[in-house]
Design a protein around this motif. Structure first.
Motif, PDB file in Angstrom:
ATOM      1  N   PRO A 149      -8.926  49.351  22.511  1.00 52.76           N
ATOM      2  CA  PRO A 149      -7.715  48.539  22.713  1.00 52.76           C
ATOM      3  C   PRO A 149      -6.971  48.334  21.391  1.00 52.76           C
ATOM      4  N   SER A 150      -5.656  48.296  21.471  1.00 54.02           N
ATOM      5  CA  SER A 150      -4.831  48.048  20.290  1.00 54.02           C
ATOM      6  C   SER A 150      -4.777  46.546  20.009  1.00 54.02           C
ATOM      7  N   LEU A 151      -4.224  46.201  18.869  1.00 50.01           N
ATOM      8  CA  LEU A 151      -4.039  44.786  18.547  1.00 50.01           C
ATOM      9  C   LEU A 151      -3.158  44.120  19.597  1.00 50.01           C
ATOM     10  N   ASP A 210     -10.799  43.016  15.876  1.00 50.84           N
ATOM     11  CA  ASP A 210     -11.295  42.504  17.152  1.00 50.84           C
ATOM     12  C   ASP A 210     -11.070  41.004  17.318  1.00 50.84           C
ATOM     13  N   TYR A 211     -10.347  40.378  16.388  1.00 45.32           N
ATOM     14  CA  TYR A 211     -10.115  38.940  16.442  1.00 45.32           C
ATOM     15  C   TYR A 211      -8.670  38.644  16.821  1.00 45.32           C
ATOM     16  N   VAL A 212      -8.505  37.636  17.674  1.00 40.83           N
ATOM     17  CA  VAL A 212      -7.180  37.139  18.034  1.00 40.83           C
ATOM     18  C   VAL A 212      -7.190  35.632  17.802  1.00 40.83           C
ATOM     19  N   ILE A 213      -6.148  35.152  17.145  1.00 42.47           N
ATOM     20  CA  ILE A 213      -6.026  33.731  16.822  1.00 42.47           C
ATOM     21  C   ILE A 213      -4.788  33.185  17.514  1.00 42.47           C
ATOM     22  N   THR A 215      -2.297  17.878  21.524  1.00 40.52           N
ATOM     23  CA  THR A 215      -3.215  18.303  20.472  1.00 40.52           C
ATOM     24  C   THR A 215      -2.761  19.645  19.913  1.00 40.52           C
ATOM     25  N   ALA A 216      -2.836  19.778  18.590  1.00 40.94           N
ATOM     26  CA  ALA A 216      -2.617  21.069  17.943  1.00 40.94           C
ATOM     27  C   ALA A 216      -3.974  21.771  17.909  1.00 40.94           C
ATOM     28  N   ILE A 217      -4.019  23.000  18.398  1.00 36.90           N
ATOM     29  CA  ILE A 217      -5.277  23.729  18.537  1.00 36.90           C
ATOM     30  C   ILE A 217      -5.148  25.090  17.874  1.00 36.90           C
ATOM     31  N   VAL A 218      -6.189  25.494  17.180  1.00 34.69           N
ATOM     32  CA  VAL A 218      -6.332  26.865  16.713  1.00 34.69           C
ATOM     33  C   VAL A 218      -7.564  27.427  17.398  1.00 34.69           C
ATOM     34  N   ASP A 219      -7.352  28.462  18.198  1.00 28.69           N
ATOM     35  CA  ASP A 219      -8.441  29.160  18.881  1.00 28.69           C
ATOM     36  C   ASP A 219      -8.648  30.498  18.200  1.00 28.69           C
ATOM     37  N   ILE A 220      -9.902  30.861  18.021  1.00 30.35           N
ATOM     38  CA  ILE A 220     -10.247  32.182  17.499  1.00 30.35           C
ATOM     39  C   ILE A 220     -11.103  32.867  18.553  1.00 30.35           C
ATOM     40  N   PHE A 221     -10.673  34.037  18.972  1.00 36.21           N
ATOM     41  CA  PHE A 221     -11.402  34.830  19.955  1.00 36.21           C
ATOM     42  C   PHE A 221     -11.850  36.132  19.310  1.00 36.21           C
ATOM     43  N   ARG A 222     -13.052  36.572  19.656  1.00 35.51           N
ATOM     44  CA  ARG A 222     -13.502  37.914  19.280  1.00 35.51           C
ATOM     45  C   ARG A 222     -13.589  38.720  20.563  1.00 35.51           C
ATOM     46  N   LEU A 223     -13.072  39.928  20.509  1.00 37.12           N
ATOM     47  CA  LEU A 223     -13.073  40.796  21.676  1.00 37.12           C
ATOM     48  C   LEU A 223     -13.916  42.037  21.414  1.00 37.12           C
TER      49      LEU A 223
END
Length: 127
Positions: free
Chosen positions: A3-5, A76-79, A93-101
């Motif tokens: 998968p691409s970014l 592989d990370y999406v923020i 709420t201000a949220i920062v999520d970090i996902f690894r795919l």
């Protein structure tokens, strides 16, 4: 081809919409890999932990909205930088999520959250 970014960002944006905004477990579960590692200490690992979390949101905050303000991808990370509003009319709420795919599926998640204060020492805003 891996998968691409842009593909990874699209997967995460879909996850916010179907998982958090619509609380549609069946649709969201298709975006999660076979092993899902959760770093939020209030949510259990695995697909069942995610199912329980969605059930909690549906019961406690049926009008919850996650508004993605920006999304970034690196390998592989999406923020995601997100404005979460549990109850309409609240500041939220201000949220920062970090996902690894892996292979286009979400397999790991971290988050940090900060309530949006009524008064700020500056005029910059949180988004």
């Amino acid at each position: 081809m891996p998968p691409s970014l842009e593909d990874n960002k699209a997967t995460v944006l879909d996850f916010y919409e179907v998982g958090l905004n619509q609380r549609d477990f069946e649709a969201a579960s298709k975006l999660i890999g076979p092993r899902y590692v959760q770093h939020n200490p209030l949510i259990a690992d695995g697909i069942e932990g995610f199912r329980d979390f969605l059930g909690y949101l549906a019961t406690e905050f049926p009008q919850l909205r996650a508004e993605v303000k920006s999304v970034f991808a690196d390998g592989d990370y999406v923020i995601g930088h997100v404005h979460g509003i549990r109850v309409p009319g609240q500041r939220g709420t201000a949220i920062v999520d970090i996902f690894r795919l892996e292979d286009g599926k979400i397999v790991e998640h971290w988050d940090v959250m900060q309530p949006i204060p009524e008064d700020a020492a500056n005029q910059n805003g949180m988004f």
